[in-house]
Motif scaffolding. Structure first.
Motif, PDB file in Angstrom:
ATOM      1  N   GLN A  44      -0.495  11.888  16.905  1.00 29.02           N
ATOM      2  CA  GLN A  44       0.896  12.022  16.596  1.00 29.02           C
ATOM      3  C   GLN A  44       1.267  13.604  16.393  1.00 29.02           C
ATOM      4  O   GLN A  44       2.195  14.120  16.802  1.00 29.02           O
ATOM      5  CB  GLN A  44       1.460  11.122  15.741  1.00 29.02           C
ATOM      6  N   TYR A  66      -1.184   2.636  20.014  1.00 29.68           N
ATOM      7  CA  TYR A  66      -1.181   2.712  18.428  1.00 29.68           C
ATOM      8  C   TYR A  66      -2.267   2.026  17.981  1.00 29.68           C
ATOM      9  O   TYR A  66      -2.500   0.999  18.218  1.00 29.68           O
ATOM     10  CB  TYR A  66       0.047   2.400  17.810  1.00 29.68           C
ATOM     11  N   ARG A 120      -1.452   7.150  16.450  1.00 25.56           N
ATOM     12  CA  ARG A 120      -0.778   7.211  17.869  1.00 25.56           C
ATOM     13  C   ARG A 120      -1.558   8.099  18.786  1.00 25.56           C
ATOM     14  O   ARG A 120      -2.085   9.388  18.552  1.00 25.56           O
ATOM     15  CB  ARG A 120       0.593   7.874  17.775  1.00 25.56           C
ATOM     16  N   PRO A 154       9.296   2.337  17.786  1.00 25.97           N
ATOM     17  CA  PRO A 154       8.593   2.216  16.299  1.00 25.97           C
ATOM     18  C   PRO A 154       9.142   2.764  14.983  1.00 25.97           C
ATOM     19  O   PRO A 154       9.615   3.651  15.236  1.00 25.97           O
ATOM     20  CB  PRO A 154       6.980   2.699  16.599  1.00 25.97           C
ATOM     21  N   THR A 209      10.702   7.811  17.407  1.00 24.44           N
ATOM     22  CA  THR A 209       9.809   7.248  16.450  1.00 24.44           C
ATOM     23  C   THR A 209      10.691   7.446  15.055  1.00 24.44           C
ATOM     24  O   THR A 209      11.132   8.505  14.575  1.00 24.44           O
ATOM     25  CB  THR A 209       8.570   7.984  16.279  1.00 24.44           C
TER      26      THR A 209
END
Length: 234
Positions: free
Chosen positions: A212, A184, A161, A123, A27
């Motif tokens: 996340q 997401y 997330r 992402p 990420t």
């Protein structure tokens, strides 16, 4: 036996092409104003990976994912030629130094040049909102159609997330709905998931998931439960 050896000689080169690249990090983040970030690629072999790095703007509209080629983030290099054992650093930086007020979402796609080679999508988020508190998620459960749906609206300035999505009934019994990454919900956007039918119509319970940062978030549907005549797919 000779036919088997000939078959293996054809299959093994194809299998060698399908090895996975190692990507670090998985990420990516860019600051709101100036700055850059880096993506490291490594080909552990034994095959050769060739392809192109693409930047796509990522949005969620009408309960669906949308990608569009974008020039808002620059990458160098974009053409990749990685034999077995090779390592490659890719720099990513915003095309403009103008700060952003809310988080922008992108997808970094590694598109292979040859059939049979793996494709990757990572992402990338740009922005450091002034109030980086956890996303504000509003929950709706729609039970009017043949398929119950869970809809999450993100009223925050940063993405959510979600992983290990579960449902906790009014009696405390908990059922795991989606193990691992559920998906997401981008800033100021919404997304929905199909749910298995329940006799109680998900009344009186609540959903739970991990964000996340590892936090366990409780998602309590608004009352009354919202019904929809025709649930739309994701």
């Amino acid at each position: 036996m000779r036919q088997l050896l000939l078959l293996l000689a054809v299959v093994l080169p194809l299998a060698a092409q399908a090895q996975a690249l190692e990507l670090v990090p998985t990420t990516l983040h860019l600051p709101a104003a100036q700055g850059r970030t880096e993506l490291w690629l490594r080909n552990p072999g034994p095959g050769h990976w060739r392809g192109q790095l693409q930047v796509w703007a990522w949005d969620q509209q009408q309960d669906a994912e949308h990608l569009q080629r974008s020039g808002q983030v620059l990458a160098s290099p974009t053409l990749l030629d990685m034999p077995a054992g090779a390592r490659q650093r890719v720099w990513l930086l915003p095309a403009s130094s103008v700060p952003v007020a809310a988080e922008l979402a992108f997808r970094i796609v590694l598109a292979p040049a040859e059939a049979g080679m793996p494709r990757y999508s990572l992402p990338l988020f740009r922005g450091e909102p002034a109030s980086p508190a956890r996303p504000r998620l509003q929950v709706e459960v729609m039970t009017g159609g043949s398929q119950p749906m869970l809809r999450l609206q993100n009223g925050g300035t940063g993405h959510a997330r979600l992983s290990d999505l579960s449902y906790e009934a009014a009696d405390g019994q908990r059922r795991l709905l989606l193990r691992g990454l559920a998906g997401y919900v981008l800033a100021a956007r919404r997304r929905q998931w199909p749910l298995p039918p329940r006799a109680d119509g998900y009344a009186g319970g609540r959903f739970r998931a991990h964000l996340q940062d590892g936090a366990d978030v409780i998602l309590t549907p608004a009352l009354p439960t919202i019904a929809a005549s025709q649930p739309s797919g994701l």
